[in-house]
Design an enzyme around this catalytic site. Structure first.
Site, mmCIF file in Angstrom:
data_model
loop_
_atom_site.group_PDB
_atom_site.id
_atom_site.type_symbol
_atom_site.label_atom_id
_atom_site.label_comp_id
_atom_site.label_asym_id
_atom_site.label_seq_id
_atom_site.Cartn_x
_atom_site.Cartn_y
_atom_site.Cartn_z
ATOM 1 N N ASP A 176 -28.503 4.391 0.705
ATOM 2 C CA ASP A 176 -27.388 4.684 -0.202
ATOM 3 C C ASP A 176 -27.923 5.585 -1.321
ATOM 4 O O ASP A 176 -28.002 6.797 -1.160
ATOM 5 C CB ASP A 176 -26.808 3.348 -0.700
ATOM 6 C CG ASP A 176 -25.527 3.493 -1.481
ATOM 7 O OD1 ASP A 176 -25.151 4.619 -1.805
ATOM 8 O OD2 ASP A 176 -24.883 2.473 -1.780
ATOM 9 N N THR A 177 -28.347 5.009 -2.449
ATOM 10 C CA THR A 177 -28.924 5.848 -3.502
ATOM 11 C C THR A 177 -30.360 6.271 -3.169
ATOM 12 O O THR A 177 -30.884 7.215 -3.748
ATOM 13 C CB THR A 177 -28.969 5.092 -4.849
ATOM 14 O OG1 THR A 177 -29.874 3.988 -4.710
ATOM 15 C CG2 THR A 177 -27.601 4.594 -5.256
ATOM 16 N N GLY A 178 -31.004 5.550 -2.272
ATOM 17 C CA GLY A 178 -32.386 5.844 -1.913
ATOM 18 C C GLY A 178 -33.397 5.038 -2.705
ATOM 19 O O GLY A 178 -34.603 5.076 -2.426
ATOM 20 N N THR A 197 -33.994 1.790 -2.884
ATOM 21 C CA THR A 197 -34.690 0.709 -2.168
ATOM 22 C C THR A 197 -35.861 1.265 -1.373
ATOM 23 O O THR A 197 -37.007 0.817 -1.517
ATOM 24 C CB THR A 197 -33.705 -0.023 -1.232
ATOM 25 O OG1 THR A 197 -32.634 -0.528 -2.012
ATOM 26 C CG2 THR A 197 -34.384 -1.162 -0.492
ATOM 27 N N ASP A 234 -23.578 -7.407 5.023
ATOM 28 C CA ASP A 234 -22.674 -8.472 4.583
ATOM 29 C C ASP A 234 -21.888 -8.107 3.351
ATOM 30 O O ASP A 234 -22.214 -7.174 2.622
ATOM 31 C CB ASP A 234 -23.481 -9.732 4.262
ATOM 32 C CG ASP A 234 -24.227 -9.587 2.935
ATOM 33 O OD1 ASP A 234 -24.983 -8.617 2.785
ATOM 34 O OD2 ASP A 234 -24.027 -10.424 2.042
ATOM 35 N N ARG A 289 -21.702 -10.416 8.673
ATOM 36 C CA ARG A 289 -22.932 -9.923 9.313
ATOM 37 C C ARG A 289 -22.835 -9.961 10.834
ATOM 38 O O ARG A 289 -23.458 -9.183 11.538
ATOM 39 C CB ARG A 289 -24.122 -10.805 8.920
ATOM 40 C CG ARG A 289 -24.620 -10.653 7.512
ATOM 41 C CD ARG A 289 -26.023 -11.255 7.416
ATOM 42 N NE ARG A 289 -26.384 -11.649 6.077
ATOM 43 C CZ ARG A 289 -26.911 -10.846 5.162
ATOM 44 N NH1 ARG A 289 -27.083 -9.583 5.437
ATOM 45 N NH2 ARG A 289 -27.257 -11.301 3.972
HETATM 46 P P1 XMP Z 1 -30.020 2.001 -2.034
HETATM 47 O O1 XMP Z 1 -28.963 2.430 -3.005
HETATM 48 O O2 XMP Z 1 -31.195 1.396 -2.721
HETATM 49 O O3 XMP Z 1 -29.303 0.841 -1.240
HETATM 50 O O4 XMP Z 1 -30.381 3.105 -1.062
HETATM 51 C C1 XMP Z 1 -29.801 0.344 -0.057
HETATM 52 C C2 XMP Z 1 -29.479 -1.129 0.063
HETATM 53 O O5 XMP Z 1 -28.235 -1.472 -0.563
HETATM 54 C C3 XMP Z 1 -27.430 -2.238 0.291
HETATM 55 N N1 XMP Z 1 -26.199 -1.493 0.561
HETATM 56 C C4 XMP Z 1 -25.162 -1.970 1.240
HETATM 57 N N2 XMP Z 1 -24.957 -3.172 1.824
HETATM 58 N N3 XMP Z 1 -22.823 -2.449 2.572
HETATM 59 C C5 XMP Z 1 -23.780 -3.407 2.484
HETATM 60 O O6 XMP Z 1 -23.577 -4.492 3.029
HETATM 61 C C6 XMP Z 1 -22.946 -1.226 2.016
HETATM 62 O O7 XMP Z 1 -22.043 -0.389 2.107
HETATM 63 C C7 XMP Z 1 -24.179 -0.982 1.305
HETATM 64 N N4 XMP Z 1 -24.649 0.108 0.632
HETATM 65 C C8 XMP Z 1 -25.910 -0.251 0.196
HETATM 66 C C9 XMP Z 1 -28.245 -2.467 1.547
HETATM 67 O O8 XMP Z 1 -28.857 -3.720 1.471
HETATM 68 C C10 XMP Z 1 -29.314 -1.413 1.544
HETATM 69 O O9 XMP Z 1 -30.540 -1.854 2.104
#
Ligand code: XMP
Length: 205
Positions: A123-125, A127, A181, A187
């Protein structure tokens, strides 16, 4: 054959929810089971072609969202390697990722091993950026990552991260299913779905 670019998915035409999976709050199917499984096979094949033979390899799945994807992926990834799990959770609120919390330690040591980090969604990167930086301190031979989904962001990704292998590029919507989830629900869906309400908090990772 090299891996094709991520499959672009839009929410303009959702698939209908299969019988038996009409859970309260679920709006529709963004990526159906057959397409998901086909793409997982392509990802496994691409990984297999890239990984150096007869060298120590660790497939490291991020808990909890990547568990189902990882289970399907490794069953198609022949060879002799370790599978381990690393638990990370975000302190963030809403759909923004915040600081990471380590919820489950790895069992293996990574030094001089090739590591493939498996995550559900980029998503944002933040993690994967933080996880791979932490793993680098263990001096592995290499670190690469494979994500099932990458969200298209309305603006540039705030925390640039390039995964080597990406399954699908999806709209910036909250998605559930196939391990992902919302409040620990959804899930178990064998497909990627979207919820009928955009006003939600994030999943639990
Ligand atoms: P980032 O922003 O760090 O996010 O790249 C990655 C982690 O955020 C969770 N994530 C989601 N989980 N539906 C979900 O259930 C989503 O749409 C979603 N977007 C981000 C996910 O755990 C991922 O590893």
């Amino acid at each position: 054959m090299p891996l094709s670019p991520p499959i672009e998915v839009t929410d303009s035409c959702l698939e209908t929810i299969p019988d038996g999976w009409h859970l309260p709050g679920l709006k529709g199917v963004l990526i159906g089971e057959n397409l998901l499984q086909e793409r997982v096979s392509q990802l496994a094949e691409a990984i297999r072609q890239t990984v150096p033979p007869r060298q120590p390899l660790v497939v490291l799945a991020l808990l909890s969202g990547a568990y189902m994807f990882t289970a399907d992926l490794v069953r198609r990834l022949q060879g002799d390697y370790e599978i381990d799990f690393l638990g990370v959770s975000s302190y963030g609120s809403g759909t923004q990722s915040g600081d990471l919390r380590w919820t489950h330690p790895m069992q293996t040591e990574l030094r001089d091993k090739h590591v493939i980090v498996i995550d559900d969604i980029l998503d944002t990167g933040q993690t994967l950026n933080k996880v791979t930086s932490k793993l680098q301190t263990e001096r592995p031979a290499s670190i690469r990552s494979c994500v099932l989904l990458e969200k298209r962001l309305p603006t540039q990704r705030p925390c640039p991260f390039d995964a080597e292998w990406i399954g699908f590029r999806i709209p910036p919507l909250f998605v559930v299913g196939y391990g992902l989830d919302f409040g620990l629900r959804f899930r178990q869906l064998p497909f990627i779905g979207i919820l009928d309400c955009e006003d939600h908090e994030r999943g639990t990772d």
